[in-house]
Write an enzyme that holds these catalytic residues in place. Sequence first.
Site, PDB file in Angstrom:
ATOM      1  N   THR A   7       0.846  -1.190   0.000  1.00 30.22           N
ATOM      2  CA  THR A   7       0.000   0.000   0.000  1.00 30.22           C
ATOM      3  C   THR A   7       0.884   1.244   0.000  1.00 30.22           C
ATOM      4  OG1 THR A   7      -0.232  -0.177   2.398  1.00 30.22           O
ATOM      5  CG2 THR A   7      -1.939  -1.225   1.050  1.00 30.22           C
ATOM      6  N   HIS A   8       0.294   2.381   0.362  1.00 29.84           N
ATOM      7  CA  HIS A   8       1.014   3.647   0.197  1.00 29.84           C
ATOM      8  C   HIS A   8       2.252   3.747   1.088  1.00 29.84           C
ATOM      9  CE1 HIS A   8      -0.448   5.323   4.057  1.00 29.84           C
ATOM     10  NE2 HIS A   8      -1.492   4.548   3.814  1.00 29.84           N
ATOM     11  N   ASP A   9       3.284   4.315   0.521  1.00 28.64           N
ATOM     12  CA  ASP A   9       4.503   4.677   1.265  1.00 28.64           C
ATOM     13  C   ASP A   9       5.260   3.493   1.843  1.00 28.64           C
ATOM     14  OD1 ASP A   9       3.977   7.455   0.855  1.00 28.64           O
ATOM     15  OD2 ASP A   9       2.508   7.369   2.468  1.00 28.64           O
ATOM     16  N   GLY A  27       3.128   2.724   4.829  1.00 27.72           N
ATOM     17  CA  GLY A  27       4.359   3.152   5.482  1.00 27.72           C
ATOM     18  C   GLY A  27       5.143   2.037   6.136  1.00 27.72           C
TER      19      GLY A  27
END
Length: 88
Positions: A7-9, A27
Amino acid sequence: MPQAVLTHDDRIGDYATVASGVRLGGGAVLETGAYVGAGALIREGVTVGAWSLIGMGSVVLHDVPPGEVWAGNPARLLRKAFVEELTP
Ligand SMILES: CC(C)(COP(=O)(O)OP(=O)(O)OC[C@H]1O[C@@H](n2cnc3c(N)ncnc32)[C@H](O)[C@@H]1OP(=O)(O)O)[C@@H](O)C(=O)NCCC(=O)NCCS
């Protein structure tokens, strides 16, 4: 590997392995050589240390130090990683 979800980051280090069905929260960080076993869930913002190994189906809620094997729900230290698990 198949059906892993990043997912993101997220950040994935060199030589890291993401087995099938793994899900990384936003993250999450897999340091160099980290191995995340099949179907494991990594909470957002959590770091798996260099050459550490996460057992299949584990739910990882806290940072995992380098060179350790963690497993279970919630994941806990199982043992130190063997030398042969620490090198490519
Ligand atoms: C975590 C792992 C490395 C442990 O292997 P191991 O050191 O040989 O450990 P053992 O099989 O001897 O098990 C030791 C204990 O941990 C437990 N355990 C092992 N794997 C576990 C897991 N994934 N989740 C919860 N507990 C686990 C065992 O039940 C055993 O408990 P006990 O002593 O109370 O009986 C391994 O089980 C694993 O999950 N590897 C990843 C497999 C994978 O994802 N493969 C993908 C292939 S593409």
